[in-house]
Design an enzyme around this catalytic site. Sequence first.
Site, PDB file in Angstrom:
ATOM      1  N   GLU A  51      -2.081  -9.250 -10.046  1.00 15.64           N
ATOM      2  CA  GLU A  51      -2.454  -9.863  -8.645  1.00 15.64           C
ATOM      3  C   GLU A  51      -3.746 -10.139  -8.721  1.00 15.64           C
ATOM      4  O   GLU A  51      -4.369 -10.915  -7.951  1.00 15.64           O
ATOM      5  CB  GLU A  51      -2.295  -8.639  -7.679  1.00 15.64           C
ATOM      6  CG  GLU A  51      -0.765  -8.328  -6.966  1.00 15.64           C
ATOM      7  CD  GLU A  51      -0.682  -7.412  -6.116  1.00 15.64           C
ATOM      8  OE1 GLU A  51       0.497  -7.267  -5.487  1.00 15.64           O
ATOM      9  OE2 GLU A  51      -1.641  -6.604  -5.979  1.00 15.64           O
ATOM     10  N   HIS A  75      -2.183  -1.307 -11.450  1.00 16.90           N
ATOM     11  CA  HIS A  75      -0.956  -0.191 -10.859  1.00 16.90           C
ATOM     12  C   HIS A  75       0.184  -0.980 -11.386  1.00 16.90           C
ATOM     13  O   HIS A  75       0.197  -2.085 -11.735  1.00 16.90           O
ATOM     14  CB  HIS A  75      -0.844  -0.306  -9.460  1.00 16.90           C
ATOM     15  CG  HIS A  75      -0.874  -1.521  -8.693  1.00 16.90           C
ATOM     16  ND1 HIS A  75      -1.720  -2.720  -8.750  1.00 16.90           N
ATOM     17  CD2 HIS A  75      -0.086  -2.067  -7.841  1.00 16.90           C
ATOM     18  CE1 HIS A  75      -1.195  -3.731  -8.070  1.00 16.90           C
ATOM     19  NE2 HIS A  75      -0.179  -3.470  -7.442  1.00 16.90           N
ATOM     20  N   HIS A 115      -5.047  -4.537  -1.350  1.00 18.58           N
ATOM     21  CA  HIS A 115      -4.162  -4.614  -0.282  1.00 18.58           C
ATOM     22  C   HIS A 115      -2.963  -3.633  -0.242  1.00 18.58           C
ATOM     23  O   HIS A 115      -1.793  -3.964   0.269  1.00 18.58           O
ATOM     24  CB  HIS A 115      -3.914  -5.960   0.368  1.00 18.58           C
ATOM     25  CG  HIS A 115      -3.035  -6.633  -0.911  1.00 18.58           C
ATOM     26  ND1 HIS A 115      -3.099  -7.967  -1.008  1.00 18.58           N
ATOM     27  CD2 HIS A 115      -1.880  -5.962  -1.811  1.00 18.58           C
ATOM     28  CE1 HIS A 115      -2.347  -8.235  -2.129  1.00 18.58           C
ATOM     29  NE2 HIS A 115      -1.504  -7.237  -2.371  1.00 18.58           N
ATOM     30  N   HIS A 143       4.821 -10.008  -0.373  1.00 17.74           N
ATOM     31  CA  HIS A 143       5.853  -9.109  -1.000  1.00 17.74           C
ATOM     32  C   HIS A 143       7.214  -9.037  -0.433  1.00 17.74           C
ATOM     33  O   HIS A 143       7.779  -8.328   0.256  1.00 17.74           O
ATOM     34  CB  HIS A 143       5.213  -7.826  -0.826  1.00 17.74           C
ATOM     35  CG  HIS A 143       3.825  -7.607  -1.210  1.00 17.74           C
ATOM     36  ND1 HIS A 143       2.690  -7.978  -0.453  1.00 17.74           N
ATOM     37  CD2 HIS A 143       3.226  -7.129  -2.213  1.00 17.74           C
ATOM     38  CE1 HIS A 143       1.574  -7.843  -1.136  1.00 17.74           C
ATOM     39  NE2 HIS A 143       1.590  -7.276  -2.168  1.00 17.74           N
TER      40      HIS A 143
END
Length: 434
Positions: free
Chosen positions: A380, A333, A152, A199
């Site tokens: 995540e 990431h 996302h 976030h």
Amino acid sequence: MSLDKTYKLVPGTTVFDSEQSAKGYHLNQFCMSLMTAENRASYLADERAYLDAWPLREEQKQALLDRDLNAAMREGGNIYFLAKWGATLGFSFQQMAGSMTGMTEEEYRAMMVGGGRSVEGNRIDHAVLEAAHAPAAPAEHAGITGAVFTSHVPAIGAALDHGKTEEPYWQPLFAGYEYSKAWEKENVPDVVLLVYNDHASAFDQSMIPTFVLGTGASYPIADEGYGPRPVPGIEGDPDLAAHIAHSLIRDDFDLTLVNEMAIDHGLTVPLSLMFGDVEKWPCKVIPFHVNVVQYPVPSGARCFKLGRALRKAVESYDRPLKVQVWGTGGMSHQLQGPRAGLINREWDNAFLDRLVEDPAGLAQVPHLEYVEEAGSEGIELVMWLIARGAMSDVDGSGEVEVKHRFYHVPASNTAVGHLILENHPRAGEPAVKE
């Protein structure tokens, strides 16, 4: 299979459950507004005008104007919220309780001095309880038709919003979702339960819930610093969400239930990738936020178990809805520190392999491996295990079919992974308990 709500049969008692909460949301929020002296003065100056400024049903307004607490409770009011309303009017708690029993404050106080109301004669009638537990004819029920897994990345949303999808940098990524949009168009669900992480948009350091289920009717788009994305707001499904909340909490998953929150790219980017540029999303969406920002975060095993419990919750809902569960975030990431920019193609693709073939084993991967191999933000990926746990092959009551798989590097700072699984439960095979 309906959920057990026999507590509704206890005489003279209104249990404040998620159904009642949804029914009385604005009524209880009105009561909360009376926690300031200024608002109390405005209410007392003109009760009707103050009530009319709130989106209350006429029955709720009339209950308050009539000082009828029993009616207010039937309309979704909760006694702790209504106590603020009573305090504004100068009522004592015994005065309020007495009014609901047909007693004056003095009579109620005398009863309490005498030892209170006896439970004898105030239990559920056995015949009523037996009737409630009598076998019922099988009803139609909701089912999970598939799972979607996707990264996302916020930059994907920016590329979509600014018309950059055909640029050489972005074109290979968006090409990987062309099949997905066609598949979704042919398999539009009634509801998507979308697992994502906020976030620092709806939740900051003042509140850090682990699991958040959105139980509201609608959700606006968050402004993440660049203005809200130019995409439609989200229409929720409060009835199904309330049912899921009841079922998951009864299965010992501690949820935070949220009626109002702004939703950010973690939720909107997957919707854009799967549905394209639309004026309105083609289905309802239930947001499910997972804390993967501040440790400790939930384990993969816990998320996998939650997915299993989620399927049981959906399949016990007595409406024939088609539900998809989406797991979002990842893949490898890292956005901070000297390792920023870390990508691990080999680990990512092994994760996708195991997600299909060995999800129970994948659920045992410890946090340390995610952080070391997939980067600090690669954690995540535990959210994908919620969606995977909701598939029927996990407990042997069905099969899954891989419809699409895609992997690409880079999208800004991130590796992008994507998978679509169709769920094929066998007829008459309900989800097993956790």
